[in-house]
Design a protein around this motif. Sequence first.
Motif, PDB file in Angstrom:
ATOM      1  N   VAL A 201      -5.118  10.991  12.723  1.00 37.26           N
ATOM      2  CA  VAL A 201      -6.132  10.669  14.078  1.00 37.26           C
ATOM      3  C   VAL A 201      -6.165   9.463  14.373  1.00 37.26           C
ATOM      4  O   VAL A 201      -6.167   9.011  15.654  1.00 37.26           O
ATOM      5  CB  VAL A 201      -7.364  11.553  13.639  1.00 37.26           C
ATOM      6  CG1 VAL A 201      -8.343  11.397  14.708  1.00 37.26           C
ATOM      7  CG2 VAL A 201      -7.266  13.094  13.204  1.00 37.26           C
ATOM      8  N   ALA A 202      -6.409   8.566  13.440  1.00 34.06           N
ATOM      9  CA  ALA A 202      -6.731   7.204  13.678  1.00 34.06           C
ATOM     10  C   ALA A 202      -5.267   6.286  14.399  1.00 34.06           C
ATOM     11  O   ALA A 202      -5.661   5.612  15.245  1.00 34.06           O
ATOM     12  CB  ALA A 202      -7.127   6.200  12.553  1.00 34.06           C
ATOM     13  N   ALA A 203      -4.324   6.955  14.191  1.00 33.26           N
ATOM     14  CA  ALA A 203      -3.050   6.317  14.671  1.00 33.26           C
ATOM     15  C   ALA A 203      -2.573   6.704  15.971  1.00 33.26           C
ATOM     16  O   ALA A 203      -2.047   6.061  16.817  1.00 33.26           O
ATOM     17  CB  ALA A 203      -1.921   6.459  13.620  1.00 33.26           C
ATOM     18  N   ARG A 204      -3.044   7.935  16.315  1.00 28.77           N
ATOM     19  CA  ARG A 204      -2.594   8.772  17.533  1.00 28.77           C
ATOM     20  C   ARG A 204      -2.573   7.847  18.916  1.00 28.77           C
ATOM     21  O   ARG A 204      -1.724   7.965  19.639  1.00 28.77           O
ATOM     22  CB  ARG A 204      -3.047  10.095  17.442  1.00 28.77           C
ATOM     23  CG  ARG A 204      -2.285  11.131  18.316  1.00 28.77           C
ATOM     24  CD  ARG A 204      -2.993  12.500  18.556  1.00 28.77           C
ATOM     25  NE  ARG A 204      -2.028  13.405  19.482  1.00 28.77           N
ATOM     26  CZ  ARG A 204      -2.380  14.618  19.904  1.00 28.77           C
ATOM     27  NH1 ARG A 204      -3.728  15.021  19.427  1.00 28.77           N
ATOM     28  NH2 ARG A 204      -1.645  15.184  20.674  1.00 28.77           N
ATOM     29  N   PRO A 205      -3.889   7.447  18.923  1.00 32.11           N
ATOM     30  CA  PRO A 205      -3.817   6.627  20.136  1.00 32.11           C
ATOM     31  C   PRO A 205      -2.761   5.503  20.417  1.00 32.11           C
ATOM     32  O   PRO A 205      -2.695   4.945  21.622  1.00 32.11           O
ATOM     33  CB  PRO A 205      -5.143   6.211  20.075  1.00 32.11           C
ATOM     34  CG  PRO A 205      -6.211   7.083  19.165  1.00 32.11           C
ATOM     35  CD  PRO A 205      -5.003   7.255  18.168  1.00 32.11           C
ATOM     36  N   PHE A 206      -2.298   5.180  19.465  1.00 35.44           N
ATOM     37  CA  PHE A 206      -1.386   4.021  19.530  1.00 35.44           C
ATOM     38  C   PHE A 206       0.066   4.478  20.077  1.00 35.44           C
ATOM     39  O   PHE A 206       0.816   3.571  20.175  1.00 35.44           O
ATOM     40  CB  PHE A 206      -1.088   3.114  18.271  1.00 35.44           C
ATOM     41  CG  PHE A 206      -2.447   2.401  18.068  1.00 35.44           C
ATOM     42  CD1 PHE A 206      -2.886   1.115  18.565  1.00 35.44           C
ATOM     43  CD2 PHE A 206      -3.468   2.786  17.097  1.00 35.44           C
ATOM     44  CE1 PHE A 206      -4.070   0.485  18.319  1.00 35.44           C
ATOM     45  CE2 PHE A 206      -4.571   2.447  16.854  1.00 35.44           C
ATOM     46  CZ  PHE A 206      -5.002   1.201  17.256  1.00 35.44           C
ATOM     47  N   GLY A 207       0.404   5.731  20.116  1.00 36.98           N
ATOM     48  CA  GLY A 207       1.595   6.617  20.432  1.00 36.98           C
ATOM     49  C   GLY A 207       2.514   6.888  19.244  1.00 36.98           C
ATOM     50  O   GLY A 207       3.379   5.723  18.950  1.00 36.98           O
ATOM     51  N   PHE A 208       2.565   8.061  18.773  1.00 38.02           N
ATOM     52  CA  PHE A 208       3.717   8.362  17.899  1.00 38.02           C
ATOM     53  C   PHE A 208       5.053   8.722  18.635  1.00 38.02           C
ATOM     54  O   PHE A 208       5.077   8.517  19.877  1.00 38.02           O
ATOM     55  CB  PHE A 208       3.311   9.623  17.243  1.00 38.02           C
ATOM     56  CG  PHE A 208       2.060   9.614  16.498  1.00 38.02           C
ATOM     57  CD1 PHE A 208       1.900   8.912  15.454  1.00 38.02           C
ATOM     58  CD2 PHE A 208       1.155  10.399  16.683  1.00 38.02           C
ATOM     59  CE1 PHE A 208       0.978   8.757  14.604  1.00 38.02           C
ATOM     60  CE2 PHE A 208       0.163  10.726  15.618  1.00 38.02           C
ATOM     61  CZ  PHE A 208      -0.077   9.620  14.821  1.00 38.02           C
ATOM     62  N   GLY A 209       6.264   8.557  17.838  1.00 30.53           N
ATOM     63  CA  GLY A 209       7.339   8.896  18.202  1.00 30.53           C
ATOM     64  C   GLY A 209       7.324  10.437  18.790  1.00 30.53           C
ATOM     65  O   GLY A 209       6.361  11.116  18.660  1.00 30.53           O
ATOM     66  N   PRO A 210       8.110  10.577  19.506  1.00 26.69           N
ATOM     67  CA  PRO A 210       8.320  12.084  20.346  1.00 26.69           C
ATOM     68  C   PRO A 210       8.176  13.278  19.323  1.00 26.69           C
ATOM     69  O   PRO A 210       7.771  14.233  19.620  1.00 26.69           O
ATOM     70  CB  PRO A 210       9.629  12.100  21.324  1.00 26.69           C
ATOM     71  CG  PRO A 210      10.542  10.884  20.547  1.00 26.69           C
ATOM     72  CD  PRO A 210       9.601   9.923  20.207  1.00 26.69           C
TER      73      PRO A 210
END
Length: 223
Positions: A193-202
């Motif tokens: 949840v914390a990392a998602r705003p930074f943009g995961f790979g597809p």
Amino acid sequence: MKAKWSAIVPFRGTAGSKSRLIVPGSARPSENALRLASAFAADLIEALAAARRVGSVLIVSARGGAGFASDGFDCEWILDSGKNLNTAAEAGIAAARAHHPDRGAVVLPADLPLVRGSDIDEMLDTADDHSSAYVSDRGGTGTSALTLRPDFQGRPRFGADSAAAHRRNGFAPLPVDPAHPVRWDIDTYDDLVAARPFGFGPRTEEVLENLLRETAIAPASGP
């Protein structure tokens, strides 16, 4: 032209992978954790394929390399013995050096879904100045990347307090920004949840979106 590196990605790839990565409301927590872990690995390997400093990728896994190879890119696979991350990393380093003895080796655990090719290149440009080095995770105690030049014989020390263990065994801390994507290893749902705003790979984003959709409808679709 700067020298290429061999990348090693240990990926457990079994039902016990990422046992702490539980999506709330999931009816199949182990299966879904493995789906996420596999997506993390696939996105990392695509990032490595896009990095100009990486010449080959070697996956150390119990499940094989299917689904991870990139078109036109040197992507190999060896069987993980199943002992631990250090054993897998050592096997990958040995195989990479046998195939490309003139290259440095970089070990990246498979749980880095924010990383892009440019992030890898930036880290390896910095690693050029060291015979061996490590990147600590966001907490500062773990290790999210390890680099070894061809003449360095030190061994990986992943595990509890691995950053300190690597430092004691001759690895230099790489001066990587605290917010750098290579430091964002994902172990828990809160990490996700914390990392998602930074943009995961597809692949990671697709799997996560599907899981969130499934858990949202789970109460209405059965017990």
